[in-house]
Motif scaffolding. Structure first.
Motif, mmCIF file in Angstrom:
data_model
loop_
_atom_site.group_PDB
_atom_site.id
_atom_site.type_symbol
_atom_site.label_atom_id
_atom_site.label_comp_id
_atom_site.label_asym_id
_atom_site.label_seq_id
_atom_site.Cartn_x
_atom_site.Cartn_y
_atom_site.Cartn_z
ATOM 1 N N SER A 175 -14.183 -4.580 3.089
ATOM 2 C CA SER A 175 -13.324 -3.559 2.490
ATOM 3 C C SER A 175 -14.109 -2.676 1.545
ATOM 4 N N THR A 234 0.827 -1.200 0.000
ATOM 5 C CA THR A 234 0.000 0.000 0.000
ATOM 6 C C THR A 234 0.865 1.256 0.000
ATOM 7 N N GLY A 239 -5.490 1.080 7.506
ATOM 8 C CA GLY A 239 -6.320 0.314 6.572
ATOM 9 C C GLY A 239 -5.803 -1.100 6.407
ATOM 10 N N PHE A 299 -8.766 4.038 0.210
ATOM 11 C CA PHE A 299 -9.305 4.020 1.578
ATOM 12 C C PHE A 299 -8.507 4.969 2.461
ATOM 13 N N ALA A 300 -7.194 5.004 2.249
ATOM 14 C CA ALA A 300 -6.308 5.806 3.093
ATOM 15 C C ALA A 300 -6.271 7.273 2.687
ATOM 16 N N ARG A 344 -2.936 6.488 7.497
ATOM 17 C CA ARG A 344 -4.199 5.794 7.291
ATOM 18 C C ARG A 344 -3.998 4.518 6.479
ATOM 19 N N LEU A 392 -6.676 -0.057 -0.865
ATOM 20 C CA LEU A 392 -6.335 0.537 0.435
ATOM 21 C C LEU A 392 -5.791 1.961 0.283
#
Lengths: 505, 313
Positions: free
Chosen positions: B287, B27, B252, B241-242, B248, B238
């Motif tokens: 997720s 990530t 995540g 998401f972050a 983050r 991710l």
């Protein structure tokens, strides 16, 4: 010029393929001077400044700052020598803060820590000195266009620029923001900075510059002190021939085509009244951001009114749609031609028919032959230069793009034409062409709704004028009684709530 | 309540960190590329190659750390390939990335087959052992839950902190972020956006390679071609998401790992009643849900996926 020039361009030449963008251009800039670089679109102004700033490498010629020659094609060297550039399309990052935008590239990349504290102090002191108020921690994307430009200027000053170049600085600004900008430029010149601003607007050149260099076709055609020239002379020098904007003759108003009574659109327009008659132009003047976008969208069928009545040809419209408005014979010139007017990556013929695709469809297929022919008619009839029906629309200049948009609307003789900011960002020649078309349409019986923030434009085209302020419309004044002073008051919201204002001032 | 008791065991928390480690590397790698404006869908293949080359280095007598370095170096090499195509030539980042994933995956298997003969059970190596930290590893519960990991796991967490610091506290990080937002602006300020993008893509890809190598050098002890199993794609999700923030991203990856560790244990508890395949979906479903909640507020780097050409706007 007796003073030693801070900046000297000598014999700058640059060609792109077969076009000569700059042809042996030489210019001097004195300390504390405000120099305007005047020229139509395509005259080579932006290329010249890009060379000066090191974005392009010239084919020939030199750039000297304080007598020292700059290495060509190196923005970093130009920055170090004290040249700062404010780009037309700002080179800012929306998602970063003001301070981060300003700091980018100012420190060695391999430094272990950014000196944020010192940078903030320096930024604030510069902001203080030039009266450019700004919040260092604001996200740039949240700022208004005028504030973003301020950041762009601060960025240059932060790099200790002594020579500031502004590329069409007012292209994206409202009139008030432009005035503020020119006041700031004055302050900067008085404190010893030298400024060059690029423009095609005669008014601002006369108001803000000490000296004007006129470019045409990549060459310097004249150099004048603003005190010793006139708008008319500059216009002629810039275009290369006499251009006169067309003059409006008296209107012969016909029946009412479009009427709004106490109409609301959400909270963006409140209780507005206006009527558009056949063969007459109604001008809506106002500083941008006061609801004129919504007004344009309403008449284009993009938004619905929430209260009041909208009558089209005497019939009340409850719900409108884009297609219904087009079929009813409303031609639309949107205010942002790149965002709403054309799709740049599509062909000219596609853009010509997109909004009336059903007229060019047969058995569910696009009738390309008819569509190309229609585009060809527009190109010929409206003098769209620089493109064939199959070329990409993006390649057209702003003025020719606008002629294409006007053409696709006027070709079918619309009953109503809504023209929102029809000449924004255009040069003098294109403005005259657009104005001529609008007046032609009016003479042919079209009712024109002109929405503009350009006083000269409204006064020269409109028969009646209403001001728009915070979503409200003033009562109309006849054009004969309107002058800059009265319209200025109206645009500031100074009108009696009920009666006529024409004689009040 | 059996379903909640799972969380009370130290084992699950240890597993969370273990499962999260390759995701943290991947990530962060994808995040660094994207912060400079380059989407790197080569991640799945680069992780596979990293897993293979790391394992192979150790199998041929190299040190475990040498294995990680090899994975990083070859990751950077694939990054160089990706950057040459997307930055220099300005090709589509999606297509190039997918191409690299297919290429790197196949190449991994090819090299593996060349070196290792076909056998019923794949050959193994001696992987990283848990690092014993004086006192901390002996703590009741916490020792087993948090301080019973191999060295690369701690390295992953440290790199997350370093990435956050570099991106938000140094001139280099600012140059990277500016390039991802507006490369023309970066250039106008004297930053070379092409160099920045090459650097970011290579560093990011190196981290992806290390993430893959963790699988063969710590989580397991052998290589098989399908072992990355979509972890690369999870990393890409991710990043969104972050919101493109390293802190983050760490969070995540841990959250996803928690879902995964939990479903593994659920299988043991409820496995008789429900087909285990159903549990396998749980982390992905959760997720997607988390993505929907988080990504709506995310601020995408403005110039992501836009090739930069000098003098053009």
């Amino acid at each position: 010029m007796t003073a030693v020039p801070v900046l000297r361009l000598t014999g700058i030449t640059k060609t792109f393929g077969t076009t000569i963008a700059n042809d042996a251009i030489s210019i001097d800039l004195a300390p504390g001077e405000v120099l305007a670089l005047l020229g139509e679109n395509g005259a080579g102004k932006t290329t010249l400044m890009s060379i000066l700033f090191g974005h392009y490498t010239p084919d020939a010629g030199t750039v000297e700052v304080d007598g020292v020659q700059l290495p060509p094609g190196k923005p970093r060297a130009a920055i170090r020598a004290g040249v700062g550039m404010v780009h037309q399309h700002f080179s800012l990052a929306d998602n970063l803060t003001v301070l981060e935008n300003v700091m980018t590239g100012t420190e060695s990349l391999w430094q272990l820590k950014s000196s944020t504290g010192a940078a903030r102090a320096k930024l604030l002191s510069i902001a203080e000195r030039f009266g450019l108020k700004v919040d260092p921690d604001a996200r740039v994307g949240d700022l208004s266009v005028g504030e973003q430009q301020r950041v762009e200027i601060l960025k240059a000053l932060y790099n200790d620029a002594r020579i500031l170049i502004l590329d069409e600085p007012t292209a994206v600004l409202t009139n008030i923001e432009a005035e503020t900008l020119f006041a700031t430029l004055r302050v900067m010149a008085q404190s010893g900075l030298s400024l060059i601003f690029i423009s095609h607007k005669l008014n601002e050149v006369m108001a803000a510059a000490d000296r004007v260099v006129v470019l045409r076709g990549g060459k310097v055609v004249a150099e004048r002190l603003t005190g010793a020239t006139s708008k008319a002379e500059l216009a002629e020098l810039m275009v290369g021939r006499r251009v006169a904007r067309p003059v409006r003759e008296a209107a012969v108003p016909g029946p009412v085509l479009l009427q709004a009574s106490n109409l609301d659109v959400g909270r963006r327009l409140s209780s507005i009244n206006f009527e558009v008659r056949a063969g007459e132009t109604l001008g809506i003047i106002g500083v941008s951001g006061n609801g004129q976008t919504t007004l344009g969208h309403l008449v284009s069928g993009l938004v619905q009114h929430s209260a009041g009545e909208l009558q089209l040809f005497g019939e009340a419209m409850d719900r409108t749609s884009v297609r219904a408005m087009i079929e009813a014979g409303i031609g639309r010139v949107p205010e942002d031609r790149n965002a709403e007017g054309v799709i740049g990556d599509m062909a000219i013929w596609e853009n010509a028919v997109l909004e009336r695709l059903w007229q060019f469809s047969r058995n569910g297929l696009v009738d390309r032959g008819a569509a190309r022919a229609f585009a060809g008619e527009i190109i010929d009839g409206f003098d769209v230069r620089g493109g064939a029906p199959d070329s990409r629309t993006r390649l057209l200049s702003g003025g020719n793009m606008q002629k294409l948009i006007l053409g696709r609307n006027l070709q079918n003789r619309p009953r109503i034409l809504v023209a929102a900011q029809p000449t924004r960002g255009l040069d003098e020649g294109a403005i005259a062409a657009v104005h001529t078309r609008i007046l032609d349409a009016r003479r042919a019986g079209t009712g024109v709704l002109l929405i503009s923030e350009d006083l000269d434009e409204v006064i020269s085209l409109a028969d009646r004028i209403q001001a728009i302020v915070k979503g409200r419309l003033s009562p109309p004044v006849p054009a004969e009684q309107a002058d800059a002073r009265l319209l200025g008051l109206m645009m500031a919201g100074d009108w009696p709530q009920d009666g006529k204002i024409a004689h009040a001032h | 309540m059996e379903l909640l008791e799972i969380f009370a065991s130290a084992g699950i928390w240890g597993a969370v960190l273990r499962i999260a480690t390759p995701l943290i590397f991947g990530t962060l790698g994808a995040l660094i590329c994207e912060r400079a404006g380059v989407l790197n869908l080569g991640i799945e293949g680069i992780m596979t190659f990293g897993a293979m080359i790391g394992w192979l280095t150790v199998y041929n007598g190299g040190d475990l750390w040498m294995g990680l370095v090899a994975a990083a170096a070859f990751g950077a090499l694939f990054g160089l390939l990706h950057a040459s195509m997307t930055v220099t030539l300005g090709l589509s980042q999606h297509v190039t990335g997918l191409g690299i994933t297919l290429f790197a995956s196949s190449l991994s298997y090819f090299i593996f087959r060349l070196v290792v003969p076909l056998a019923s059970s794949p050959p193994t190596i001696e992987p990283f052992q848990p690092l014993v930290i004086p006192y901390l590893s002996d703590l009741p519960f916490l020792g087993d839950a948090l301080f019973n990991q191999t060295a690369p796991t701690y390295l992953a967490i440290a790199i997350a902190a370093i990435a956050a610091y570099v991106l938000f506290r140094t001139p280099l990080g600012l140059a990277v972020r500016m390039t991802g937002e507006n490369p023309h602006g970066a250039e106008a300020q004297g930053v070379n956006p092409i160099a920045v993008r090459f650097g970011a893509v290579m560093v990011g890809s190196a981290l992806m390679g290390v993430g893959g190598a963790f699988l063969t050098l710590s989580a397991f002890n052998s290589f098989f071609p399908t072992m990355v199993q979509g972890r690369g794609w999870v990393c890409i999700a991710l990043v969104v998401f972050a919101s493109w923030r390293p802190g983050r991203a760490l969070l995540g990856a841990l959250l996803f790992a928690l879902f995964d560790a939990y479903q593994l244990r659920l299988q043991a508890v409820l496995g008789k009643a429900v087909p285990y395949q159903l549990f396998l979906m749980v982390p992905y479903l959760l997720s997607i849900f988390a993505l929907i909640v988080m990504a709506r507020r995310a601020r995408v780097p403005k110039a992501l996926m836009q090739p930069y050409r000098r003098g053009e706007r």
